[in-house]
Design an enzyme around this catalytic site. Structure first.
Site, PDB file in Angstrom:
ATOM      1  N   GLU A 130     -68.474 -10.464  14.419  1.00  0.00           N
ATOM      2  CA  GLU A 130     -67.301 -10.487  15.311  1.00  0.00           C
ATOM      3  C   GLU A 130     -66.307  -9.432  14.847  1.00  0.00           C
ATOM      4  OE1 GLU A 130     -65.694 -14.426  14.983  1.00  0.00           O
ATOM      5  OE2 GLU A 130     -67.575 -15.348  15.600  1.00  0.00           O
ATOM      6  N   LYS A 132     -62.940  -8.137  13.459  1.00  0.00           N
ATOM      7  CA  LYS A 132     -61.911  -8.818  12.675  1.00  0.00           C
ATOM      8  C   LYS A 132     -60.567  -8.443  13.296  1.00  0.00           C
ATOM      9  CE  LYS A 132     -60.328  -9.707   7.995  1.00  0.00           C
ATOM     10  NZ  LYS A 132     -58.921  -9.472   8.256  1.00  0.00           N
ATOM     11  N   ASP A 134     -56.795  -8.054  14.154  1.00  0.00           N
ATOM     12  CA  ASP A 134     -55.657  -7.902  13.261  1.00  0.00           C
ATOM     13  C   ASP A 134     -54.436  -8.561  13.895  1.00  0.00           C
ATOM     14  OD1 ASP A 134     -54.558  -7.141  10.943  1.00  0.00           O
ATOM     15  OD2 ASP A 134     -54.349  -5.013  11.437  1.00  0.00           O
ATOM     16  N   TYR A 245     -62.341 -18.179  17.774  1.00  0.00           N
ATOM     17  CA  TYR A 245     -63.577 -17.830  17.080  1.00  0.00           C
ATOM     18  C   TYR A 245     -64.205 -18.911  16.210  1.00  0.00           C
ATOM     19  CZ  TYR A 245     -59.912 -16.308  13.794  1.00  0.00           C
ATOM     20  OH  TYR A 245     -58.800 -16.239  13.001  1.00  0.00           O
ATOM     21  N   LYS A 333     -64.379  -4.901   5.713  1.00  0.00           N
ATOM     22  CA  LYS A 333     -63.292  -4.042   6.234  1.00  0.00           C
ATOM     23  C   LYS A 333     -63.774  -2.630   6.524  1.00  0.00           C
ATOM     24  CE  LYS A 333     -59.519  -6.698   5.108  1.00  0.00           C
ATOM     25  NZ  LYS A 333     -58.324  -6.359   4.434  1.00  0.00           N
ATOM     26  N   CYS A 427     -25.024  16.667  14.585  1.00  0.00           N
ATOM     27  CA  CYS A 427     -26.219  16.569  15.423  1.00  0.00           C
ATOM     28  C   CYS A 427     -26.912  17.939  15.456  1.00  0.00           C
ATOM     29  CB  CYS A 427     -25.826  16.144  16.837  1.00  0.00           C
ATOM     30  SG  CYS A 427     -27.185  16.270  18.012  1.00  0.00           S
ATOM     31  N   CYS A 430     -26.400  19.416  19.215  1.00  0.00           N
ATOM     32  CA  CYS A 430     -25.130  19.783  19.836  1.00  0.00           C
ATOM     33  C   CYS A 430     -23.991  19.971  18.834  1.00  0.00           C
ATOM     34  CB  CYS A 430     -24.747  18.746  20.888  1.00  0.00           C
ATOM     35  SG  CYS A 430     -24.235  17.187  20.164  1.00  0.00           S
ATOM     36  N   CYS A 443     -26.123  10.601  16.962  1.00  0.00           N
ATOM     37  CA  CYS A 443     -25.229  11.654  17.411  1.00  0.00           C
ATOM     38  C   CYS A 443     -24.131  10.983  18.229  1.00  0.00           C
ATOM     39  CB  CYS A 443     -26.013  12.639  18.281  1.00  0.00           C
ATOM     40  SG  CYS A 443     -24.952  13.627  19.341  1.00  0.00           S
ATOM     41  N   CYS A 449     -24.574  15.658  24.814  1.00  0.00           N
ATOM     42  CA  CYS A 449     -25.571  16.235  23.900  1.00  0.00           C
ATOM     43  C   CYS A 449     -26.813  16.614  24.698  1.00  0.00           C
ATOM     44  CB  CYS A 449     -25.930  15.229  22.811  1.00  0.00           C
ATOM     45  SG  CYS A 449     -27.314  15.764  21.794  1.00  0.00           S
TER      46      CYS A 449
HETATM   47  S1  IVH Z   1     -63.177 -16.687  10.682  1.00  0.00           S
HETATM   48  C1  IVH Z   1     -63.705 -19.892   7.715  1.00  0.00           C
HETATM   49  N1  IVH Z   1     -63.254 -14.775  12.445  1.00  0.00           N
HETATM   50  O1  IVH Z   1     -59.128 -12.831   9.137  1.00  0.00           O
HETATM   51  C2  IVH Z   1     -63.615 -18.765   8.639  1.00  0.00           C
HETATM   52  N2  IVH Z   1     -61.394 -14.856  10.997  1.00  0.00           N
HETATM   53  O2  IVH Z   1     -58.957 -12.320   6.202  1.00  0.00           O
HETATM   54  C3  IVH Z   1     -62.257 -18.284   8.761  1.00  0.00           C
HETATM   55  N3  IVH Z   1     -59.752 -13.095  11.394  1.00  0.00           N
HETATM   56  O3  IVH Z   1     -57.261 -15.620   8.193  1.00  0.00           O
HETATM   57  C4  IVH Z   1     -61.939 -17.183   9.603  1.00  0.00           C
HETATM   58  N4  IVH Z   1     -60.776 -12.139  13.061  1.00  0.00           N
HETATM   59  O4  IVH Z   1     -56.935 -14.732  10.546  1.00  0.00           O
HETATM   60  C5  IVH Z   1     -62.559 -15.320  11.446  1.00  0.00           C
HETATM   61  N5  IVH Z   1     -63.459 -13.137  14.074  1.00  0.00           N
HETATM   62  C6  IVH Z   1     -62.773 -13.695  13.086  1.00  0.00           C
HETATM   63  C7  IVH Z   1     -61.536 -13.181  12.657  1.00  0.00           C
HETATM   64  C8  IVH Z   1     -60.867 -13.781  11.602  1.00  0.00           C
HETATM   65  C9  IVH Z   1     -59.716 -12.108  12.301  1.00  0.00           C
HETATM   66  C10 IVH Z   1     -58.713 -13.281  10.366  1.00  0.00           C
HETATM   67  C11 IVH Z   1     -58.277 -14.696  10.168  1.00  0.00           C
HETATM   68  C12 IVH Z   1     -58.369 -14.934   8.699  1.00  0.00           C
HETATM   69  C13 IVH Z   1     -58.424 -13.541   8.161  1.00  0.00           C
HETATM   70  C14 IVH Z   1     -59.136 -13.535   6.828  1.00  0.00           C
END
Ligand code: IVH
Length: 686
Positions: A130, A132, A134, A245, A333, A427, A430, A443, A449
């Site tokens: 999945e 991740k 942010d 998720y 990451k 400024c 101007c 300014c 200006c």
């Molecule tokens: S699963 C036990 N799935 O990443 C499983 N987390 O660094 C727990 N996050 O605190 C999380 N996308 O906020 C999961 N597809 C995803 C995610 C996800 C973002 C975040 C989540 C977690 C953090 C951990």
């Protein structure tokens, strides 16, 4: 009555409904709205236009108001925020909200797969990959299929109750969806990520800068900051979204794999990401990770890696969890999008509000697929804390992967460095005096200006201000560059001949623009105030001030403490408004505007003469420039009435997008029919 499949169904007048009918219609409307929300947010396949949706929503609101006995906490109308709270309550999670072990290197991810295969005796593991997201992790609980509460992750055991804020997110259903006959779980706690899409984040920051508020550093901060707001009504207008998720706990149902869970969630109306993928081996997961990394910039939201999760639930159980993180999942990451380049110079840019921003000019460098040659340094404090100077080597990142930013200086021994940066006293455009507010410099010249002028004129001419059609960026730049316009008052002295000399203009286009300018000489005080582009005075504040002071003259003379007493104004707005009107240059421009024929209409006289007294209006279809409330309010402010059904008593039918059967009805009764533009003209002329 079925608003799922027949949303254009016309409405009876509310006065003619009895209780039973109202109850039936409310039920059908709620189901219809939930269904269309589901199609829009979860399926991504809307079947009706936004205006038709708004019409259903509005009708439901009206019915709930007229029949309060049928109000309900889980009605889709309850997504507009509740009264503010003093602080957020603590909430204990149903189960621990775990965190994830993170890997940066491929080797660490490979170790994760090796570990799992070794400990389970499996040759090959099926994973779900999945994005991740942010954003901010939340738990949402449904009892009996109804939204119960929502909480932040906090320390994993206890979070903060952000129910009211979460309820305002349009993609969060207040009731779980069920196909005919299917049951929803009696208890469900789900985990998801609240986030702000990149584009919405950029727009929000642009607005914040215009209003003089500090921009958010990245979409995650924007989402997290918004989620912890104490006033959910403010959250309701924010562009937050969510992906679900994981199931944290559930009663009466079991799943054997995560992939099954991901199929079930959308059935209940809980949105999942379309980029989730099941991969039958670690190698396939690895390839998909690379693909997502490549596509990262195209995604509508920020991701900082992938989450790789064991699919099979029995294997998950076998592996178990550590104290804070499961052994069956890993956050893998992406490498940060940072590059090193040379900072060639630091220049100062002046924005529309006069804000001075230090900008780093860079040797062009590609960062995550985009060539960057300028990066913001935000303000003087930041330049100093990062200690960057011309000729330094610096690391550049696209902050929140949107705005390029100087992250840090890379120290180089024995290299001669440029001069330390200080904001100028004057400024750079101007030469006027610069003043400081918080961490930012401005300014003081206001409307004269020239750097601010282009932005000012564009703002002055914009739709919600003086509404001068054809006054786009290119035209304004040319007018300013050619010194044909030195302040907004000069606009009214432009002749057709002047305009004809602009590149790309001929007799006809020059005449059109001339007419548009001359036609924009009258404005109600609130619009005019907004048009002036005073810091901290957006449309809403302009309206509040205009209502309070009624005339420009009174407002100009108001003292700072008087301004401060205006509800919703506060010290920052008071100071800014007072400062603006005290500036001699601004006073001159205002005088010249008046001499040029600009008339600012007070709010009150307009309303007191009630030119629409006795007139009945009906609206049908979606309007573009007004919400229904605003349109109704406008009519009522002028003494008219807005009713919901057409009869021979109706004076005007205002027709928007996708009008209903009211249009035929109006024709039958020879009611005057106006489109939105005509309606706007009518009410603005009065
Ligand atoms: S699963 C036990 N799935 O990443 C499983 N987390 O660094 C727990 N996050 O605190 C999380 N996308 O906020 C999961 N597809 C995803 C995610 C996800 C973002 C975040 C989540 C977690 C953090 C951990």
């Amino acid at each position: 009555m079925d608003f799922k499949h027949d949303p254009k169904n016309d409405f009876k007048s509310i006065d003619d409904l009895d209780k039973k009918e109202a109850e039936k219609e409310i039920k059908a409307l709620r189901e219809g709205i939930e269904y269309h929300n589901y199609l829009y947010y979860v399926k991504n396949q809307p079947k009706i236009s936004d205006s038709t949706f708004d019409r259903l929503f509005k009708r439901l609101q009206e019915l709930e108001k007229a029949f309060p006995e049928f109000q309900s906490e889980i009605s889709p109308t309850q997504k507009i925020g509740a009264p503010p709270v003093d602080r957020l309550k603590k909430i204990k999670h149903t189960v621990t909200m775990l965190s994830l072990n993170a890997a940066l290197e491929n080797k660490e991810a490979q170790d994760f797969d090796d570990f799992i295969r070794r400990n389970t005796g499996q040759e090959k593991i099926t994973y779900v990959v999945e994005p991740k997201f942010d954003g901010m992790s939340v738990e949402i609980v449904y009892e009996g299929g109804h939204f119960k509460y929502g909480a932040t992750r906090g320390d994993g055991q206890t979070g903060e109750d952000v129910s009211e804020n979460i309820k305002t997110i349009r993609a969060v259903p207040l009731r779980l969806r069920s196909e005919e006959g299917d049951e929803v779980p009696s208890f469900l706690a789900v985990r998801g990520e609240v986030f702000m899409p990149k584009k919405a984040f950029q727009e929000l920051n642009k607005k914040r800068i215009e209003l003089g508020d500090n921009p958010f550093a990245n979409p995650r901060n924007a989402a997290a900051g918004t989620m912890r707001q104490l006033d959910s009504k403010k959250v309701a207008g924010m562009p937050l979204d969510i992906y679900f998720y994981e199931i944290l706990s559930i009663e009466g149902m079991e799943f054997s794999s995560h992939w099954e869970v991901l199929h079930q969630l959308p059935e209940w109306g809980l949105k999942i990401d379309k980029d989730n993928r099941r991969c039958e081996s670690f190698q396939k997961a690895e390839r998909y990770r690379d693909e997502l990394n490549q596509r990262r910039d195209e995604l509508e939201y920020e991701i900082d890696g992938i989450v790789i999760k064991v699919d099979n639930h029995t294997i998950r159980e076998q592996l178990g969890t550590r104290q804070r993180s499961p052994r069956w999942a890993l956050a893998w990451k992406f490498p940060p999008k940072k590059e090193v380049t040379t900072l060639e110079d630091i220049v100062v840019q002046v924005g529309r509000t006069g804000m001075l921003t230090p900008v780093a000019l860079l040797q062009p460098v590609e960062v995550g697929g985009v060539t960057v040659s300028r990066a913001t340094l935000h303000n003087e404090d930041e330049v100093h804390s990062k200690d960057v100077r011309p000729r330094d080597k610096v690391r550049i990142a696209r902050a929140g992967d949107v705005i390029p930013e100087v992250v840090e200086r890379i120290k180089e021994r024995g290299k001669k460095r440029g001069k330390k940066f200080f904001m100028p006293d004057e400024c750079p455009v101007c030469g006027s005096e610069v003043f400081k507010e918080g961490a930012y410099y401005f300014c003081s010249a206001g409307l004269t200006c020239s750097a601010q002028l282009i932005g000012h004129i564009l703002h002055y001419a914009s739709r919600n201000a003086m509404n001068i059609e054809g006054m786009g960026e290119k035209v304004v730049k040319k007018l300013v560059d050619r010194e044909l316009v030195k302040d907004v008052a000069d606009l009214y002295h432009l002749s057709v001949d002047d305009l004809k000399t602009l590149e790309g203009f001929a007799q006809k286009s020059a005449e059109n623009l001339y007419q548009a300018i001359q036609g924009a000489q009258e404005a109600r005080l609130d619009r005019f105030l907004y048009a002036l582009g005073i810091r901290h005075v957006g449309q809403h504040v302009a309206r509040v001030l205009a209502r309070e002071f009624n005339t420009l003259n009174k407002l100009q003379k108001a003292e700072e403490d008087e301004l401060q007493e205006v509800p919703e104004a506060g010290p920052q707005i008071a100071r800014s408004v007072h400062h603006f009107f005290k500036q001699e240059q601004n006073q001159k421009v205002l005088e010249r505007l008046q001499e040029s024929g600009v008339q600012v209409k007070p709010m009150e006289t307009r309303a007191m003469s009630l030119p629409l007294k006795g007139k009945k209006f009906v609206f049908t279809g979606g309007l573009d420039q007004y919400t229904r409330d605003e349109a109704r309010q406008t009519v009522e402010d002028l003494g008219g009435r807005a009713t919901s059904s057409v009869s021979k008593e109706t004076d005007y039918l205002v027709v928007g997008e996708e009008p209903g059967s009211k249009l035929d009805e109006a024709k039958k009764h020879h009611v005057k029919i106006l489109d939105e533009g005509e309606f706007k003209k009518l009410v603005e002329k009065l």
